[in-house]
Design an enzyme around this catalytic site. Structure first.
Site, PDB file in Angstrom:
ATOM      1  N   ASN A 220       0.855  -1.193   0.000  1.00  0.00           N
ATOM      2  CA  ASN A 220       0.000   0.000   0.000  1.00  0.00           C
ATOM      3  C   ASN A 220       0.888   1.239   0.000  1.00  0.00           C
ATOM      4  OD1 ASN A 220       0.492   0.850   2.830  1.00  0.00           O
ATOM      5  ND2 ASN A 220      -0.473  -1.130   3.273  1.00  0.00           N
TER       6      ASN A 220
ATOM      7  N   ASP B  46      -4.532  -6.654   5.063  1.00  0.00           N
ATOM      8  CA  ASP B  46      -5.514  -7.562   5.664  1.00  0.00           C
ATOM      9  C   ASP B  46      -5.384  -8.970   5.084  1.00  0.00           C
ATOM     10  OD1 ASP B  46      -6.815  -5.815   7.477  1.00  0.00           O
ATOM     11  OD2 ASP B  46      -7.671  -4.770   5.751  1.00  0.00           O
TER      12      ASP B  46
ATOM     13  N   LYS C  20       9.819 -16.650 -10.101  1.00  0.00           N
ATOM     14  CA  LYS C  20       9.020 -15.575 -10.693  1.00  0.00           C
ATOM     15  C   LYS C  20       7.885 -16.173 -11.554  1.00  0.00           C
ATOM     16  CE  LYS C  20       9.284 -11.652 -13.769  1.00  0.00           C
ATOM     17  NZ  LYS C  20      10.055 -10.945 -14.770  1.00  0.00           N
TER      18      LYS C  20
ATOM     19  N   PHE D  91      -5.646   3.709  14.309  1.00  0.00           N
ATOM     20  CA  PHE D  91      -5.935   4.632  13.215  1.00  0.00           C
ATOM     21  C   PHE D  91      -7.002   3.957  12.356  1.00  0.00           C
ATOM     22  CE2 PHE D  91      -2.951   8.245  12.473  1.00  0.00           C
ATOM     23  CZ  PHE D  91      -2.217   8.135  13.645  1.00  0.00           C
TER      24      PHE D  91
ATOM     25  N   LYS E 145     -14.566   0.304  14.548  1.00  0.00           N
ATOM     26  CA  LYS E 145     -13.243  -0.301  14.834  1.00  0.00           C
ATOM     27  C   LYS E 145     -12.822  -0.037  16.278  1.00  0.00           C
ATOM     28  CE  LYS E 145     -11.657  -0.116  10.091  1.00  0.00           C
ATOM     29  NZ  LYS E 145     -10.878   0.550   9.057  1.00  0.00           N
TER      30      LYS E 145
END
Ligand code: PMT
Length: 419
Positions: free
Chosen positions: A226, A295, A305, A339, A353
């Site tokens: 991310n 997650d 590969k 967060f 949360k």
């Protein structure tokens, strides 16, 4: 200009004049990193400090006393037996004058002398005579740094209340790579300024911060990741250290320098973060979980590969552990701060949360805004507390926000009120 340089310039401007009227004695010892001490002196001067330099004979082989005299605007102390320049008994006068003594770079030799009370030159004698806080910034070859004698000497110094700034890892002058580099002058000076201007409300507390993103390998060359850069978490870690906490920063891949005085544990995957966090958790007082944890991870990681084919590629993913949920379940005395990175219904998802993960409060982060969230220098958040409170904050630097988060956390810690 790199992001790091830009951040350094910003923080220099913010620190100008903050040390006006404060006296700092810098001891420079015989390491190749002695040249960085010139920059440290110059930066401390820009912060308004009155800076006095003590050079060891060995340090003077690397950088001349004249350089330090010109940069500091003060005579440089070196020789116990030289004609007195300004002070009655120079080492005692400097020891008394100092509001803080910083030894940077600190060789294995000066650490050993200080740990054993040896006073055989101007610097070691000043260290023995001063009542001011003493900071050592070790810089040396990795093997010397890791040697049991050096580690033992640093432990003795820590026990006596000295502050040891952990060296950075990287390429060393002795053509090896490893731990032993003097942290960048900007990082060192910021830590000094913070310590000299802030109180130490978190002294005696252990703070665990997670930062950056985790990466989940698909094959030896690809991963799921991310956009987290670690900026938010590194800012929280630096602020907690400046407030006197023992700080452990569990960091995903990030291109940021380790904040001074912070122990950094580097991880790549969510499972590695899970393991590192649980290892530190039992005696931690406060956890700030700003990392963006993947997650899901691929069920199988290909050993070679994966080759392109005309067909599409289906990846089977499996859930990663929810680290914060687990911390919430195992909570004994810890204050837990989460967060929530969301792009819609930010506050209601954040509240869900907060409850599910048994948190004290959550920092709701609308990451759909260009100037907030991933990769930015700034952030705009809402803090939702377990007591039902909701506080919305305007755009600010991540470092300022780190201060606000810790102010909130301090109110939750047993035996403490706000800063
Ligand atoms: O690093 P920067 O570039 O500065 O960016 C900062 C940031 C955007 C990453 C940061 O401000 C932020 O919002 N971090 C939380 C990102 C996130 O993953 O949020 P979440 O809503 O998916 O997770 C909720 C909480 O649970 C988080 O505290 C997260 O660390 C934690 N979590 C999530 C999943 C998981 N498997 N384990 C966890 O512990």
């Amino acid at each position: 200009m790199t992001a790091e340089q830009a951040a350094g310039q910003q923080s220099m401007a913010a620190m100008a004049g903050k040390l006006a009227g404060r006296h700092i004695v810098i001891g420079v010892t015989g390491s190749i990193a002695a040249y960085k001490a010139v920059d440290i002196v110059s930066r401390l001067k820009k912060c308004g400090a009155d800076v006095h330099v003590i050079l060891t004979r060995e340090a003077a082989e690397f950088v001349t006393p004249l350089t330090f005299r010109e940069i500091s605007g003060q005579p440089v102390a070196m020789d116990m037996w030289a004609p007195v320049q300004e002070f009655h008994v120079e080492h005692i006068a400097l020891a008394k004058l100092a509001d803080l003594v910083l030894v940077a770079p600190a060789t294995a030799n000066i650490l050993a002398k200080a740990a054993n009370g040896i006073a055989d030159d101007m610097l070691s004698t000043t260290l023995l005579a001063t009542k001011a806080p003493v900071w050592f910034a070790p810089a040396m070859n990795t093997n010397m740094y890791e040697h049991a004698a050096t580690q033992h000497n640093m432990e003795i110094l820590r026990t006596r209340g000295s502050h040891i700034i952990e060296p950075a890892a990287g390429h060393l002058a002795c053509a090896t790579s490893g731990k032993g580099r003097l942290p960048e002058p900007a990082v060192l000076v910021e830590a000094v300024v913070q310590a000299m201007t802030a109180g130490q409300p978190l002294k005696g507390r252990k703070v665990l911060v997670t930062a950056g993103g985790t990466i989940e390998p698909i094959d030896p060359v690809r991963f799921i990741g991310n956009h987290a850069t670690g900026r938010m978490g590194y800012a929280v870690a630096a602020e907690a250290a400046a407030r006197g906490a023992e700080v452990v920063l569990v960091s995903g891949p990030a291109e940021l320098p380790a904040p001074a005085g912070v122990r950094v544990v580097r991880i790549q995957t969510a499972r590695e973060m899970h393991e590192a966090v649980l290892r530190e958790y039992a005696d931690t007082d406060l956890v700030v979980k700003s990392a963006a944890v993947a997650d899901y991870r691929p069920v199988h990681v290909a050993a070679q590969k994966i080759k392109k084919s005309e067909d599409g590629l289906t990846l089977h993913l499996t859930r990663n552990p929810d680290i914060l949920y687990e911390l919430g379940k195992k909570k004994t005395h810890q204050v837990l701060v989460g967060f929530a990175a969301e792009t819609q219904d930010v506050e209601s998802y954040a509240r869900a949360k907060l409850a599910k993960k048994n948190l004290d409060f959550i920092v709701a982060n609308d990451v759909s805004q260009a100037d907030a969230g991933f990769g930015t220098e700034t952030n705009r958040v809402t803090i939702c507390g377990a007591d039902g409170s909701v506080e919305r904050y305007p755009l600010m630097s991540k470092r300022e926000l780190a201060g606000i988060i810790l102010d909130h956390a301090q109110q939750c810690l047993p035996g403490m009120s706000a800063k």
